[in-house]
Design a protein around this motif. Structure first.
Motif, PDB file in Angstrom:
ATOM      1  N   GLY A  66       0.827  -1.205   0.000  1.00 40.25           N
ATOM      2  CA  GLY A  66       0.000   0.000   0.000  1.00 40.25           C
ATOM      3  C   GLY A  66       0.859   1.252   0.000  1.00 40.25           C
ATOM      4  N   ILE A  67       0.397   2.277   0.692  1.00 36.38           N
ATOM      5  CA  ILE A  67       1.144   3.542   0.776  1.00 36.38           C
ATOM      6  C   ILE A  67       2.367   3.329   1.669  1.00 36.38           C
ATOM      7  CG2 ILE A  67       1.068   5.931   1.598  1.00 36.38           C
ATOM      8  CD1 ILE A  67      -1.898   5.968   0.892  1.00 36.38           C
ATOM      9  N   PRO A  68       3.537   3.769   1.234  1.00 33.26           N
ATOM     10  CA  PRO A  68       4.733   3.596   2.061  1.00 33.26           C
ATOM     11  C   PRO A  68       4.582   4.270   3.427  1.00 33.26           C
ATOM     12  CG  PRO A  68       5.333   4.243  -0.168  1.00 33.26           C
ATOM     13  CD  PRO A  68       3.838   4.386  -0.057  1.00 33.26           C
ATOM     14  N   SER A  69       5.099   3.609   4.428  1.00 31.55           N
ATOM     15  CA  SER A  69       5.092   4.153   5.783  1.00 31.55           C
ATOM     16  C   SER A  69       6.220   5.171   5.937  1.00 31.55           C
ATOM     17  CB  SER A  69       5.303   3.017   6.793  1.00 31.55           C
ATOM     18  OG  SER A  69       6.611   2.475   6.628  1.00 31.55           O
ATOM     19  N   HIS A  70       6.192   5.884   7.058  1.00 30.21           N
ATOM     20  CA  HIS A  70       7.285   6.824   7.365  1.00 30.21           C
ATOM     21  C   HIS A  70       8.605   6.053   7.427  1.00 30.21           C
ATOM     22  CE1 HIS A  70       9.344  10.304   9.019  1.00 30.21           C
ATOM     23  NE2 HIS A  70       9.841   9.508   9.946  1.00 30.21           N
TER      24      HIS A  70
END
Length: 133
Positions: A66-70
């Motif tokens: 999904g969306i990359p994490s910090h």
């Protein structure tokens, strides 16, 4: 391989032949943003690491779903910052979208302008207009 800037390329799943072309473009770091077993038949991380080593590249695995994490953005930035002058980096995932998002998030950590990053991504064929930067 699609260029995002002078030192960064992104791609969908790569093959050994792709690494030959990348080596000719002075790519020295290969970043895998795929999760293990994400798709039937995808090369294992061990296989990708061996192919990268054969091509004279350092290999970094940063799995993103999904969306990359910090954390993924920080690790991507660290990989980008490991380049010596003149070296390049190639990041890949299934389509190149997660790698492009991780690159943009990493560049934001450096203070890059969000609109400029979106424009660079779009020029490479990736629409980040919905990614919170």
């Amino acid at each position: 391989m699609r260029p995002l800037n002078h030192a960064t390329f992104v791609a969908g799943q790569i093959t050994h032949d792709d690494l030959s072309a990348a080596a000719e473009a002075n790519v020295k770091v290969l970043v895998n943003h795929r999760t293990p077993g994400e798709e039937l038949g995808q090369p294992s991380s061990e296989n990708m690491a061996a192919m990268a080593a054969d091509a004279g590249m350092r290999y970094v695995e940063i799995p993103v779903a999904g969306i990359p994490s910090h954390e993924a953005a920080v690790r991507t930035l660290e990989a980008m910052d490991s380049l010596e002058p003149g070296e390049r980096i190639l990041m890949f995932c299934r389509s190149g979208m997660r790698s492009t998002a991780a690159w943009a998030m990493a560049e934001r950590l450096r203070g890059a302008d969000a609109d400029e990053l979106r424009a660079q991504a779009l020029a490479a064929g990736y629409d980040l207009s919905r990614l919170p930067l």
